[in-house]
Design an enzyme around this catalytic site. Sequence first.
Site, mmCIF file in Angstrom:
data_model
loop_
_atom_site.group_PDB
_atom_site.id
_atom_site.type_symbol
_atom_site.label_atom_id
_atom_site.label_comp_id
_atom_site.label_asym_id
_atom_site.label_seq_id
_atom_site.Cartn_x
_atom_site.Cartn_y
_atom_site.Cartn_z
ATOM 1 N N ASP A 159 6.901 -10.463 2.521
ATOM 2 C CA ASP A 159 7.503 -9.127 2.367
ATOM 3 C C ASP A 159 8.437 -9.087 1.003
ATOM 4 O O ASP A 159 8.264 -7.984 0.490
ATOM 5 C CB ASP A 159 8.537 -8.965 3.630
ATOM 6 C CG ASP A 159 9.403 -7.715 3.673
ATOM 7 O OD1 ASP A 159 8.529 -6.653 3.388
ATOM 8 O OD2 ASP A 159 10.444 -7.785 4.019
ATOM 9 N N ASN A 181 -2.218 -11.598 8.544
ATOM 10 C CA ASN A 181 -3.078 -12.215 9.265
ATOM 11 C C ASN A 181 -2.918 -13.798 8.959
ATOM 12 O O ASN A 181 -2.988 -14.195 7.743
ATOM 13 C CB ASN A 181 -4.455 -11.965 9.023
ATOM 14 C CG ASN A 181 -4.852 -10.783 9.565
ATOM 15 O OD1 ASN A 181 -4.662 -10.400 10.752
ATOM 16 N ND2 ASN A 181 -5.487 -9.836 8.742
#
Lengths: 191, 191
Positions: A159, A181
Amino acid sequence: MLRSCVSLLRTPGVLCVPLGGASPLARDSWPLRSYSSEVAHRDHSLPNPSWSKDMRLIFDQFMKKSEDGSWKRLPSYKFISSKRLEEVKIFFPDSKPVKEEPLSQARLFPRSLEEGLGFEYAMFHNQVENRTVCILQGGPYLQGIPGFLHGGAIATMIDSTVGMCAVLTGGAVMTANLNINFRRLICKTGS
Amino acid sequence: MLRSCVSLLRTPGVLCVPLGGASPLARDSWPLRSYSSEVAHRDHSLPNPSWSKDMRLIFDQFMKKSEDGSWKRLPSYKFISSKRLEEVKIFFPDSKPVKEEPLSQARLFPRSLEEGLGFEYAMFHNQVENRTVCILQGGPYLQGIPGFLHGGAIATMIDSTVGMCAVLTGGAVMTANLNINFRRLICKTGS
């Protein structure tokens, strides 16, 4: 909407997250330059004794790439500038913190743990290619299963890297969607 | 594949993340019972002086719901059991940490910051409904933009809650995909 994945594990214990696109926007200045001049604290994106040999090796490779100006190391601080609060108002004009507090009590989450215990990382940005790379060494306080990084710690660094790349491309941003993922486990290093 | 979102913000500064499905599996025992007996450390999912009035209020509401046995508070520790390493081998038989270290040096990431500075949280599980709820108060060391929680901190708690719900339902699990839609900013509290 930001979409990313853990895409490259170069060496044991060191995660290398390259992110970005192929459509760079022209910029006159780098926002982090003004940020670094505002906050007179130590730059934590430089090597320290807790860094492993592998971490240092990759860091040196990107420093070498930075010599011709194509890549640039991004400074990083524990303390956060209250000026960033202005960015929030662009997206959420009615939002405000519960209470004000001295700047000294606020910590940037990825820099909140002491040296060698948490996130040891450095980011590099290529302005022409519009790409940001983060090299990460996860310390013993980031664990989920013993010996391996917690999924939230990996998500935190992704992030941060995605956000940094977006900020350097287009200014104020806010993550709306984070879709990760997890391809493999990532070992912790340090002690 | 786990998919979740920040779905409920009951009060300012306290995030309440309810997760789970409607197909409970029968269980003879709760895995955390044996875990708590193995690790003789303080249970951090109980109120402490840093908790806000709102945090305490919601905690008390779930403790009330726990009186008839339908809900159960889940204990939580800073230190992690090396027995969890066995779970890794189910998914990644060839994986192992870079080096062994004393258990005392390992910290569960969401419990790695000192009281009141980072994640103050408690989880409750409803075995019949197969649901887990996490109440969270984010401290001043979890910030991204001043006054608000870093997206990675939110992702950490969602990953922890989803993982706990899955463990209590089906045993050993590993997050393969984490997909979060951030609906609004979350204020930090504490100091």
